[in-house]
Enzyme design. Structure first.
Site, PDB file in Angstrom:
ATOM      1  N   GLY A 209       0.920  -1.191   0.111  1.00 32.37           N
ATOM      2  CA  GLY A 209       0.091   0.046  -0.056  1.00 32.37           C
ATOM      3  C   GLY A 209       0.832   1.188   0.170  1.00 32.37           C
ATOM      4  CG  ASN A 210       0.009   4.671  -1.411  1.00 32.57           C
ATOM      5  OD1 ASN A 210      -1.009   5.401  -0.983  1.00 32.57           O
ATOM      6  ND2 ASN A 210      -0.612   4.157  -2.595  1.00 32.57           N
ATOM      7  CE1 TYR A 211       4.152   5.090   5.486  1.00 31.16           C
ATOM      8  CE2 TYR A 211       5.318   5.856   3.353  1.00 31.16           C
ATOM      9  CZ  TYR A 211       5.324   4.948   4.567  1.00 31.16           C
ATOM     10  OH  TYR A 211       6.422   4.342   5.181  1.00 31.16           O
TER      11      TYR A 211
END
Ligand code: PMT
Length: 694
Positions: A209-211
Site C-alpha cells: 500500500g502507500n501512505y
C-alpha cells in the site's frame, strides 16, 4: 462555498428586525463573503453602526458625505463592487422609495446604482405588509428582477400574529447560496473523484500500500458537492467519513477494483479528478494462507496494475475533462508534464514530496496546476483551500467546454443518418414500398441508442446509407448495393472529416411494407436491420478509435459478431456471396492485429492531427505526416493492404488539401511516395500535392 469571496452590500433599514442584521453579517462573513453595510438614518435607532462595522470588518456607510472632511461615499462604486445586494430588513417606507426611485438616502441611491442582483427581505406589521400599496411596490420591485424573500408568519413586534416577520438570517443566506449555486458551472455536473491509497494483497494479512490518507481527494469531493456537483467518490481504504451528504461513495480496495468502478462511472460523467495514489504493481499471486517466516530471503513477483488515468484518457470524449495528480520526488515538473501528455489529461496537479507540508497524510498541500497553456504555482495551504483552487481551474475549463458544446441537445441518439433509396434501375415496378422503407430505416438508425454514452448534437457522427436497388420482386425480396459513408466532426470546428466509406454489392433482403424494423442479435436471418446495425457499430467503433487508441473495440466486436452470425447463416442470411472484399473481410481485417497501426492511426490522424490543425496548422500537419508511416506499416502487412487503400481513397480530398501549398518539399515528397505506393490509382491526386507551390 458559494459565498466564498463574494462581495455583498447589506442594506439595513429602520425596523425592529434590524437586530437580525447583526446575525446576518456574521453568517455571511462565516461563509467567506465580504460584507459592506449601508444603513438608512432610522436604522441607526435600532442597531448601532459600530456593531455592524465590527462584525463586517468594514466601516458602515450611511451618509452621502463624511461631515468631518467633506469626502463623499460613492454609491456608484458600491453598485459596481457588489456581487449581490440584500436589503434586510426592508421596511414598507424603503420598499416604497425603492419602487418609486426616491433617492433621498444612501441606501436607495446605492440600490438605484446597483448592477448586481438585489434581494429584499421585508419586515413590517401584518396589515402594512398586506396593504395593496406595499404589495404593489413589491410587485414593481419583482418586475425589476429583484428577488423578494417573503416574510415568515408568526408573532410580530406589535404582538399581533401574521405574515410580516423578516425571514431568519440563515434562510436568507441559504437563498443567496442557492442563487449563486444555480449560477455555478458545477451545478448538476457529474463528477468522479478517486481518493486514497489502494491495497494489493500479498496474503490474507499483508498488502502493498502507500501512505495516502484520502484527505486531498475527500476535500476535492466536498468542494465539488458544495458547489452543486453530483459527485461519485471512489475511495480506497481510508479512515475518513464521507464529507458531504450528497456524495455517492463507492469503497474499493485494489487498483483493479478502482479501475473497474472508475471506468464504468466515467462513461456517465462530465469530468474526473484522479487524486488516488494507485499502486502500479500487485503481487502476481496472492497466497491463500498467511505466508510463514523462514530463514531464507523472500521474493514477491509483481505484475503491473492498470493505469486508471491512461485508461480513462483513452476513452475520454471531447466534452469530458480528465484531471490527474503527479506525486513526485525528483524532476517534478518534467515528470508531471510527461504524465499530462501520456495520460491524455486536461490538467495535472503537481505535488512534490520535496516540499515540506505537501503530499501524504498532512492537512496541507503545495501544488502547481499545469495544463497545455498555463502553469500556476500556489503557496502551501490547507487541503480544503487547495481543493478550491483545483475546482476553480476545473470550472474554468468546464466553461470553455460548455461554450464549445453549446447548444447541447442530448437524447437517445448518436448517429445522424440520412437514407437514400435509388430505384432508377427498377422503374416500371411499384416502388412505393421503398418510400415506406426509407422512412422506417431512417427512424431505426436515428432513434436507436447505439452506445451507453450521451452525445451532444454536434458531436454526433453524420452518415449516409444509400441503397441502389438492382431488382425487386413482388414477394418483397430485393437485391441492392449499399453505399455507406460517415463523417466525424473535428473537435471545436464545423469541419467534418470522412471516417468511413464503403460499397457493398449484391445484398439480398426481404421487406414487405410496414414490416417492423427490429434488430435482434439472435435472429439475423434475412434481417435488414442486422446489416444496418453492423455498419452502425462499425462506424461508431471507428469513431471511438479516433477518440482514443483502440477505444472502439467494444463496438467493433459487436459488428464482428453480427457479421460472424450472419455468415454462419449462409445464403439465407445477408451474406454477400463470393465478394472478395466484403463486409466480413472489412471488419475482420480492421480488427486483425496486423491492422493495429491503422487503428492507432485513426486516433493520431483525427484527434492529434486534424483537431490540432485547426489551432496550429503546421503542428497538426506534421502529426498527419507522421501518420503516413503507420499507414505504410499497415499496408506492408499484405494481403490486408486493401484496407489502407480504402483509407487513402476516402481521405483523398482531405489529404490533398492538407498538403497543397503547405509543408516543406521533403515532407511532401515523403508523403507522396507512401501514398503512391499504397494507392497508385490516385496518382493524379498525389502528383498535385508535389506540384503545388510551397
Ligand atoms: O491522500 P492524502 O494523504 O491527502 O495525499 C494526497 C496525495 C499525495 C495522495 C495526492 O495529492 C496525490 O498526489 N495523488 C496522486 C498520487 C499518485 O499516485 O501520483 P502518480 O504520479 O504516481 O500518478 C499520476 C496520476 O495517475 C494520478 O492521478 C494517479 O491517480 C494516476 N494513476 C497512477 C497509477 C495508476 N496505476 N493509475 C492511475 O490512475
Amino acid at each position: 462555498m458559494q459565498l466564498q469571496g463574494k462581495k455583498i452590500v447589506l442594506g439595513v433599514t429602520g425596523s425592529i428586525a434590524a437586530y437580525k442584521a447583526a446575525l446576518l453579517v456574521r453568517l455571511l462573513v462565516k461563509e467567506g463573503a465580504e460584507v459592506q453595510v449601508v444603513m438608512t438614518p432610522s436604522a441607526k435607532e435600532f442597531i448601532t453602526p459600530l456593531t455592524l462595522a465590527t462584525l463586517s470588518g468594514r466601516g458602515v456607510v450611511s451618509e452621502f458625505f463624511h461631515s468631518a472632511d467633506g469626502t463623499w461615499n460613492s454609491h456608484v462604486e458600491l453598485g459596481l463592487w457588489a456581487d449581490a445586494m440584500i436589503v434586510a430588513p426592508a421596511t414598507a417606507a424603503t420598499i416604497g422609495k425603492m419602487a418609486g426611485g426616491i433617492a433621498d438616502n444612501m441606501l436607495v441611491t446605492t440600490y438605484l446604482s446597483m448592477k448586481a442582483p438585489v434581494f429584499i427581505a421585508p419586515a413590517m406589521d401584518l396589515d402594512m405588509f398586506a396593504h395593496p400599496s406595499t404589495q404593489r411596490n413589491l410587485d414593481i420591485l419583482h418586475s425589476y428582477g429583484n428577488h423578494i424573500i417573503e416574510p415568515a408568519a408568526g408573532e410580530l413586534a406589535s404582538h399581533l400574529c401574521g405574515k410580516g416577520r423578516m425571514e431568519e438570517p440563515h434562510i436568507i443566506v441559504e437563498k443567496l447560496k442557492d442563487f449563486f449555486l444555480a449560477d455555478s458551472p458545477l451545478k448538476g455536473k457529474r463528477l468522479l473523484i478517486t481518493a486514497g491509497p489502494t491495497y494489493e494483497k500479498i496474503d490474507p494479512v499483508r498488502f502493498i500500500g502507500n501512505y495516502s490518507s484520502g484527505k486531498m481527494g475527500f476535500a476535492i469531493a466536498r468542494e465539488c458537492a458544495l458547489q452543486g456537483a453530483d459527485v461519485t467518490l471512489v475511495a480506497g481504504p481510508v479512515a475518513l467519513k464521507t464529507p458531504h451528504s450528497s456524495i455517492r461513495r463507492i469503497d474499493v480496495e485494489s487498483a483493479q477494483e478502482m479501475c473497474d468502478v472508475a471506468t464504468e462511472e466515467f462513461a456517465r460523467c462530465d469530468a474526473a479528478v484522479l487524486s488516488a495514489a494507485v499502486a502500479d504493481y500487485r503481487p502476481s499471486e496472492q497466497a491463500v494462507q498467511k505466508i510463514k517466516r523462514t530463514a531464507d530471503n523472500m521474493r514477491i513477483e509483481l505484475s503491473p496494475n492498470p493505469d486508471i488515468a491512461a485508461t480513462l484518457g483513452k476513452s475520454k470524449r471531447p466534452s469530458q475533462l480528465l484531471v490527474g495528480f503527479a506525486l513526485e520526488t525528483d524532476n517534478a515538473e518534467a515528470n508531471a508534464r510527461l504524465k499530462l501528455q501520456k495520460k491524455n489529461l486536461d490538467f495535472i496537479v503537481l505535488n512534490s514530496l520535496q516540499d515540506e507540508g505537501a503530499g501524504f497524510a498532512v492537512d496541507t498541500n503545495k501544488v502547481t496546476i499545469i495544463d497545455n497553456d498555463s502553469r500556476v504555482e500556489y503557496p502551501l495551504k490547507n487541503k480544503a483551500a487547495v481543493a478550491r483552487d483545483i475546482v476553480a481551474h476545473l470550472k474554468k475549463l468546464l466553461l470553455v467546454c460548455l461554450m464549445m458544446f453549446l447548444p447541447s441537445f442530448v437524447d437517445a441518439q448518436e448517429l445522424n443518418a440520412t437514407v437514400t433509396l435509388n430505384t432508377s434501375k427498377i422503374q416500371g415496378t411499384n416502388t412505393e414500398v421503398f418510400t415506406v422503407l426509407k422512412d422506417g430505416v431512417t427512424e431505426f438508425i436515428n432513434n436507436r441508442k447505439w452506445t451507453q454514452y450521451e452525445f451532444e448534437e454536434h458531436e454526433r457522427i453524420s452518415c449516409n446509407f444509400t441503397f441502389v436497388v438492382d431488382s425487386y420482386s413482388d414477394d418483397g425480396s430485393f437485391v441492392c448495393t449499399l453505399m455507406v459513408q460517415a463523417t466525424r466532426p473535428v473537435f471545436g470546428t464545423t469541419y467534418s472529416s470522412v471516417l468511413f466509406k464503403y460499397e457493398d454489392k449484391g445484398i439480398r433482403f426481404k421487406y414487405q411494407p410496414y414490416d417492423r424494423l427490429e434488430f435482434n442479435e439472435d435472429n439475423l436471418d434475412n434481417n435488414l436491420t442486422a446489416l444496418i446495425a453492423f455498419y452502425a457499430y462499425m462506424i461508431i467503433g471507428m469513431d471511438f478509435d479516433s477518440m482514443g487508441e483502440l477505444a472502439g473495440s467494444e463496438y467493433l466486436n459487436k459488428a464482428q459478431s453480427i457479421a460472424g452470425n450472419a455468415q454462419n447463416l449462409g445464403d439465407s442470411g445477408w451474406r454477400a456471396g463470393s465478394n472478395e472484399n466484403n463486409r466480413y473481410t472489412v471488419i475482420d481485417d480492421y480488427m486483425n492485429g496486423a491492422m493495429e497501426p491503422l487503428r492507432r492511426l485513426m486516433y493520431r490522424y483525427h484527434r492529434l492531427g486534424l483537431d490540432t490543425m485547426f489551432k496550429n496548422a503546421d503542428g497538426g500537419r506534421k502529426i498527419i505526416t507522421s501518420c503516413m508511416d503507420m499507414l505504410k506499416e499497415a499496408y506492408d502487412n499484405r494481403p490486408l493492404a486493401y484496407v489502407t487503400k480504402l483509407f487513402t481513397e476516402y481521405k483523398q480530398d482531405e489529404i490533398v488539401n492538407i498538403y497543397s501549398n503547405k509543408g516543406g518539399a521533403e515532407e511532401k515528397k515523403a508523403v507522396v511516395r507512401i501514398l503512391s505506393e499504397i494507392n497508385p490509382s490516385q496518382m493524379d491526386a498525389w502528383d498535385s500535392i508535389e506540384k503545388s507551390a510551397l
